[in-house]
Design a protein around this motif. Structure first.
Motif, PDB file in Angstrom:
ATOM      1  N   UNK A  12     -32.168 -49.640 -11.241  1.00  0.00           N
ATOM      2  CA  UNK A  12     -33.616 -49.427 -10.968  1.00  0.00           C
ATOM      3  C   UNK A  12     -33.670 -47.956  -9.336  1.00  0.00           C
ATOM      4  N   UNK A  13     -34.635 -47.706  -9.448  1.00  0.00           N
ATOM      5  CA  UNK A  13     -35.212 -46.756  -8.655  1.00  0.00           C
ATOM      6  C   UNK A  13     -33.607 -44.978  -8.641  1.00  0.00           C
ATOM      7  N   UNK A  14     -33.343 -45.231  -9.186  1.00  0.00           N
ATOM      8  CA  UNK A  14     -32.424 -43.789  -9.372  1.00  0.00           C
ATOM      9  C   UNK A  14     -32.603 -42.848 -10.047  1.00  0.00           C
ATOM     10  N   UNK A  15     -32.202 -41.787 -10.029  1.00  0.00           N
ATOM     11  CA  UNK A  15     -32.319 -39.922 -10.075  1.00  0.00           C
ATOM     12  C   UNK A  15     -31.437 -40.327 -11.727  1.00  0.00           C
ATOM     13  N   UNK A  16     -32.226 -39.620 -12.615  1.00  0.00           N
ATOM     14  CA  UNK A  16     -31.791 -39.519 -14.075  1.00  0.00           C
ATOM     15  C   UNK A  16     -30.882 -39.183 -14.434  1.00  0.00           C
ATOM     16  N   UNK A  17     -30.046 -38.347 -13.360  1.00  0.00           N
ATOM     17  CA  UNK A  17     -28.248 -38.479 -13.806  1.00  0.00           C
ATOM     18  C   UNK A  17     -27.654 -39.593 -13.518  1.00  0.00           C
ATOM     19  N   UNK A  18     -28.008 -39.699 -12.318  1.00  0.00           N
ATOM     20  CA  UNK A  18     -27.010 -41.742 -11.799  1.00  0.00           C
ATOM     21  C   UNK A  18     -27.308 -42.266 -12.558  1.00  0.00           C
ATOM     22  N   UNK A  19     -28.575 -42.387 -13.099  1.00  0.00           N
ATOM     23  CA  UNK A  19     -29.267 -43.691 -13.810  1.00  0.00           C
ATOM     24  C   UNK A  19     -28.337 -43.553 -15.478  1.00  0.00           C
ATOM     25  N   UNK A  20     -28.497 -42.045 -16.097  1.00  0.00           N
ATOM     26  CA  UNK A  20     -27.346 -42.243 -17.086  1.00  0.00           C
ATOM     27  C   UNK A  20     -26.200 -42.342 -16.895  1.00  0.00           C
ATOM     28  N   UNK A  21     -25.064 -41.631 -15.735  1.00  0.00           N
ATOM     29  CA  UNK A  21     -24.114 -42.058 -15.022  1.00  0.00           C
ATOM     30  C   UNK A  21     -23.793 -43.424 -15.773  1.00  0.00           C
ATOM     31  N   UNK A  22     -24.842 -44.414 -14.840  1.00  0.00           N
ATOM     32  CA  UNK A  22     -24.647 -46.449 -15.030  1.00  0.00           C
ATOM     33  C   UNK A  22     -24.549 -46.328 -16.337  1.00  0.00           C
ATOM     34  N   UNK A  23     -25.575 -46.185 -16.990  1.00  0.00           N
ATOM     35  CA  UNK A  23     -25.681 -46.509 -18.769  1.00  0.00           C
ATOM     36  C   UNK A  23     -24.096 -45.924 -19.705  1.00  0.00           C
ATOM     37  N   UNK A  24     -23.912 -44.637 -19.364  1.00  0.00           N
ATOM     38  CA  UNK A  24     -22.885 -44.716 -20.751  1.00  0.00           C
ATOM     39  C   UNK A  24     -21.896 -45.357 -19.559  1.00  0.00           C
ATOM     40  N   UNK A  25     -21.526 -45.344 -18.611  1.00  0.00           N
ATOM     41  CA  UNK A  25     -20.447 -46.481 -18.217  1.00  0.00           C
ATOM     42  C   UNK A  25     -20.541 -48.126 -18.375  1.00  0.00           C
ATOM     43  N   UNK A  26     -21.759 -48.600 -18.754  1.00  0.00           N
ATOM     44  CA  UNK A  26     -21.684 -49.893 -19.176  1.00  0.00           C
ATOM     45  C   UNK A  26     -21.391 -49.662 -21.091  1.00  0.00           C
ATOM     46  N   UNK A  27     -21.506 -49.014 -21.150  1.00  0.00           N
ATOM     47  CA  UNK A  27     -21.281 -48.713 -22.629  1.00  0.00           C
ATOM     48  C   UNK A  27     -19.488 -48.978 -22.173  1.00  0.00           C
ATOM     49  N   UNK A  28     -19.561 -47.796 -21.464  1.00  0.00           N
ATOM     50  CA  UNK A  28     -17.642 -47.966 -21.706  1.00  0.00           C
ATOM     51  C   UNK A  28     -16.898 -49.106 -21.973  1.00  0.00           C
ATOM     52  N   UNK A  29     -17.757 -49.931 -20.603  1.00  0.00           N
ATOM     53  CA  UNK A  29     -17.320 -51.092 -20.243  1.00  0.00           C
ATOM     54  C   UNK A  29     -17.101 -51.861 -21.159  1.00  0.00           C
ATOM     55  N   UNK A  30     -18.522 -52.188 -22.316  1.00  0.00           N
ATOM     56  CA  UNK A  30     -18.444 -53.009 -22.920  1.00  0.00           C
ATOM     57  C   UNK A  30     -17.183 -52.447 -23.898  1.00  0.00           C
ATOM     58  N   UNK A  31     -17.111 -51.541 -24.641  1.00  0.00           N
ATOM     59  CA  UNK A  31     -16.331 -51.277 -25.843  1.00  0.00           C
ATOM     60  C   UNK A  31     -14.421 -51.546 -25.242  1.00  0.00           C
ATOM     61  N   UNK A  32     -14.316 -51.850 -23.502  1.00  0.00           N
ATOM     62  CA  UNK A  32     -13.089 -51.976 -23.303  1.00  0.00           C
ATOM     63  C   UNK A  32     -13.438 -53.415 -23.363  1.00  0.00           C
ATOM     64  N   UNK A  33     -13.948 -54.487 -23.891  1.00  0.00           N
ATOM     65  CA  UNK A  33     -14.425 -55.678 -24.246  1.00  0.00           C
ATOM     66  C   UNK A  33     -14.514 -56.525 -22.683  1.00  0.00           C
ATOM     67  N   UNK A  34     -15.902 -56.237 -22.222  1.00  0.00           N
ATOM     68  CA  UNK A  34     -16.749 -56.900 -20.504  1.00  0.00           C
ATOM     69  C   UNK A  34     -16.916 -57.941 -20.990  1.00  0.00           C
ATOM     70  N   UNK A  35     -17.690 -58.963 -20.336  1.00  0.00           N
ATOM     71  CA  UNK A  35     -18.878 -59.549 -21.343  1.00  0.00           C
ATOM     72  C   UNK A  35     -19.856 -59.452 -19.686  1.00  0.00           C
ATOM     73  N   UNK A  36     -20.996 -58.544 -19.971  1.00  0.00           N
ATOM     74  CA  UNK A  36     -21.212 -58.170 -19.267  1.00  0.00           C
ATOM     75  C   UNK A  36     -23.204 -58.649 -19.242  1.00  0.00           C
ATOM     76  N   UNK A  37     -23.560 -59.257 -18.101  1.00  0.00           N
ATOM     77  CA  UNK A  37     -24.918 -59.784 -17.751  1.00  0.00           C
ATOM     78  C   UNK A  37     -25.516 -58.192 -17.270  1.00  0.00           C
TER      79      UNK A  37
END
Ligand code: ATP
Ligand code: MG
Length: 350
Positions: A177-202
């Motif tokens: 929320x309220x982030x610039x597109x660069x940071x937002x995309x970084x976080x989205x990609x991070x969530x994808x990676x974390x999920x692939x590493x087996x994290x359970x995410x809410x």
């Protein structure tokens, strides 16, 4: 991984109690993202804090909460402190407030290593600095205080801190929320990676597009109750509950592909008046609704006063969750209402 059933959170105020989370059943699984959506005030952060054992002092949490085989319902604060960060980490919505204003960023990110792993200060700080760098933060910023960082930088620091002990469960309350597109995309990609590493995410978000892209399933919260739980790729195409449909419709798209329509009316919380010693009396639930001028006893679907498809039966009794294919839906009309409405809209637009 993390599982709650019949979870309730009541906030105690001077003259009333507020039932902010009302009997939630959820399951977070390894390698999967569950998104939690719903209007402002629907209880998303309240639920997030309850799952991480971080409810405020005026909150009373009841129901079952389990992490792996461990019952978390009756954990002491000390036991929660052992579990938090190492097993379940929460990145809170009001990011800056979660940090200590008088401690440098690197010291705060290093703290879980010192407390949980018994590491000495210097190696912990070194590891914290590399965790911050991994989150894309300039090393210079590691020595700064929270007020010297921007919102996006704070968010990256909080993520570094949440991930430093590599916990299997992550609860992210509006991380983009309220982030610039660069940071937002970084976080989205991070969530994808974390999920692939087996994290359970809410993942709690108002951004339904992000939710559709990242999540496996979506739980739609309304006034503390889950109205529908559905596969994320059905969110815009095949919602069952009229509230899910209304929420999806009210979400604008750049290509103008969807009809932009607000949800009429406002959501009001039920206020439970304190009668017993503990300040709990779930049998006496009152509300201040559009329908009911003032406080009147309330039954039936919580969304009925705003629902375009509500009929008389929707206004009485308890509405149970039912299964409809891959969805679970809390609707007296069995989730056929949106289909009827889509049909009517279809007719209106030829
Ligand atoms: P948003 O999308 O705006 O972040 P939310 O879905 O996270 O909203 P919550 O913050 O969980 O909503 O709030 C749910 C309800 O509980 C609201 O009516 C809110 O005013 C109330 N509430 C939240 N925190 C407290 C508190 N500490 N004491 C009393 N009431 C609270
Ligand atoms: Mg919130």
């Amino acid at each position: 991984m993390l599982h709650c059933s019949q979870l309730k959170v009541v906030y105690r105020e001077d003259d009333h109690n507020l039932l902010a989370v009302d009997g939630i059943n959820l399951q977070l699984e390894a390698g999967r993202v569950l998104a939690l959506v719903g209007e402002s005030g629907s209880g998303k952060s309240t639920l997030a804090r309850a799952l991480a054992g971080l409810s405020p002092a005026n909150a009373r949490v009841s129901g079952q909460l389990q992490f792996r085989q461990q019952d978390l319902t009756r954990l002491t604060e000390e036991q929660w402190n052992t579990l938090r960060w190492s097993q379940i980490a929460l990145v809170a919505q009001n990011g800056a407030a979660a940090l200590n204003p008088s401690h440098r960023i690197a010291d705060q990110v290093a703290e879980p290593l010192i407390v949980h792993r018994g590491m000495a200060k210097s190696p912990a700080q070194k590891q914290a600095a590399s965790a911050l760098a991994e989150m894309g933060l300039d090393p210079v910023l590691a020595g700064r205080y929270p007020h010297e960082l921007s919102g996006g930088q704070i968010q990256r620091a909080l993520l570094a801190m949440a991930l430093i002990l590599d916990p299997p469960v992550l609860i992210l309350d509006e991380p983009t929320a309220s982030l610039d597109p660069g940071t937002r995309n970084f976080i989205i990609e991070l969530i994808v990676r974390l999920c692939a590493r087996g994290k359970a995410i809410l993942l709690i978000t108002h951004d339904l597009d992000t939710c559709r892209r990242l999540a496996d399933e979506v739980a739609v919260l309304y006034l503390g109750q889950i109205m529908e739980q559905l596969p994320a790729d059905h969110l815009f195409t095949d919602p069952c509950h009229p509230y899910t449909l209304a929420l999806a419709r009210s979400y604008p798209t750049l290509d103008g592909g969807r009809e932009l329509g607000g949800i009429r009316g406002d959501a009001f919380y039920r206020i439970t008046h304190a009668h017993d010693e503990a300040g709990f009396d779930h049998t006496h639930i009152v509300t201040a609704d559009n329908d009911d001028a003032g406080h009147a006893p309330r039954q039936g679907c919580l969304f009925a006063p705003r629902c375009t498809q509500a009929q008389l039966p929707c206004r009485s009794g308890e509405i149970a969750m039912i299964r409809r294919n891959t969805h679970r839906v809390r609707c007296r009309r069995g989730g056929i209402a949106p289909l009827l409405e889509l049909h009517q809209v279809g007719k209106r637009y030829g």
